[in-house]
Design a protein around this motif. Structure first.
Motif, short mmCIF file in Angstrom:
data_model
loop_
_atom_site.label_atom_id
_atom_site.label_comp_id
_atom_site.label_asym_id
_atom_site.label_seq_id
_atom_site.Cartn_x
_atom_site.Cartn_y
_atom_site.Cartn_z
N ARG A 123 0.81 -1.22 0.00
CA ARG A 123 0.00 0.00 0.00
C ARG A 123 0.84 1.27 0.00
N GLY A 124 0.16 2.37 -0.33
CA GLY A 124 0.81 3.68 -0.35
C GLY A 124 -0.21 4.76 -0.04
N GLU A 125 0.26 5.98 0.15
CA GLU A 125 -0.61 7.11 0.48
C GLU A 125 -0.38 8.26 -0.49
N VAL A 126 -1.46 8.75 -1.05
CA VAL A 126 -1.41 9.93 -1.91
C VAL A 126 -1.40 11.17 -1.02
N GLN A 127 -0.49 12.10 -1.29
CA GLN A 127 -0.36 13.28 -0.46
C GLN A 127 -0.34 14.56 -1.31
N ARG A 128 -1.03 15.55 -0.84
CA ARG A 128 -0.99 16.92 -1.34
C ARG A 128 -1.12 17.04 -2.87
N LEU A 129 -2.24 16.59 -3.36
CA LEU A 129 -2.58 16.87 -4.76
C LEU A 129 -2.93 18.34 -4.88
N MET A 130 -2.22 19.06 -5.76
CA MET A 130 -2.43 20.50 -5.93
C MET A 130 -2.53 20.85 -7.40
N VAL A 131 -3.47 21.71 -7.73
CA VAL A 131 -3.58 22.29 -9.08
C VAL A 131 -3.69 23.80 -8.90
N HIS A 132 -2.92 24.55 -9.67
CA HIS A 132 -2.97 26.01 -9.56
C HIS A 132 -4.37 26.52 -9.86
N SER A 133 -4.82 27.50 -9.11
CA SER A 133 -6.19 28.00 -9.24
C SER A 133 -6.48 28.55 -10.64
N GLN A 134 -5.47 28.99 -11.38
CA GLN A 134 -5.67 29.49 -12.74
C GLN A 134 -5.75 28.37 -13.78
N GLU A 135 -5.50 27.14 -13.34
CA GLU A 135 -5.42 26.02 -14.29
C GLU A 135 -6.43 24.93 -14.00
N ARG A 136 -7.50 25.24 -13.27
CA ARG A 136 -8.52 24.25 -12.97
C ARG A 136 -9.34 23.94 -14.22
N SER A 137 -10.02 22.81 -14.21
CA SER A 137 -10.91 22.37 -15.30
C SER A 137 -10.16 22.06 -16.59
#
Length: 210
Positions: A123-137
């Motif tokens: 097993r593993g853990e996904v941490q801190r998925l981030m997308v810049h607010s100007q690049e959503r969608s």
């Protein structure tokens, strides 16, 4: 969701900074945007530190619960990323999404922590998925998660877990990507603005590739 499994190395590439004042670029149609490339970073890729620092500050100031309180100083954000790069290796991995054309503007990032315990090498853990607010969608989160899941499966990690702020937009993203909600912990942590927030726990079982 299609992601290049063997992205081109970009050690020499200098990331382009976000420039909200570039009105011509901001007004350009989305069809002109460059393709997205997902790349795994190593501890040598320090040229990405400034852009990653900006990404973290943007997410915290947009209300993301990432272990920090707003306002987040550049010094604090940079110190965090130095710690991440120091841990990169067999049990901790970092991917970024960037534009494949030109110097490659940073769009988002995600981390995978592989459990080192002898009884939990599956097993593993996904941490801190981030997308810049100007690049959503733009599908950035989906491409980052797809690349991470493929990498985890090829390393024999077929069970992943993560936690995110309950009742957040992130929950709908993970549900859309096939993650299962395991439950919720009330008053788990303080949000970016200092208020107590519940945490939602998610898991996903991957194909056995090794």
């Amino acid at each position: 969701m299609h992601v290049a499994l063997n992205p081109t190395a970009i050690h020499a590439r200098a990331p382009r900074a976000f420039n909200p004042l570039a009105s011509d670029d901001a007004a350009a149609p989305q069809l002109r945007r460059a393709p997205i490339e997902v790349v795994k970073l190593s501890s040598r890729d320090l040229q990405w530190l400034p852009a990653l620092t900006t990404l973290l500050i943007d997410n915290v100031h947009q209300g993301a619960s990432l272990g920090f309180l707003a306002p987040l100083s550049r010094y604090q954000a940079l110190d965090y990323w130095h710690g991440v790069f120091a841990r990169l290796g067999q049990h901790h991995q970092l991917w970024i999404a960037c534009e494949s054309d030109g110097p490659g503007r940073l769009l988002g990032s995600v981390q995978l922590s592989l459990c080192p315990l002898a009884n939990a090498h599956h097993r593993g853990e996904v941490q801190r998925l981030m997308v810049h607010s100007q690049e959503r969608s733009r599908g950035v989160a989906g491409q980052l998660m797809s690349r991470l899941e493929c990498a985890a499966a090829t390393q024999g990690r077929y069970l992943l877990r993560l936690e995110t702020c309950a009742d957040s937009q992130a929950e709908s993203v993970f549900a859309h990507l096939g993650w299962q909600r395991a439950g919720q912990i009330p008053d788990h942590c303080h949000g970016a603005e200092g208020q107590l927030q519940a945490a939602a726990l998610y898991w996903k079982r991957l194909p056995h590739l090794v």
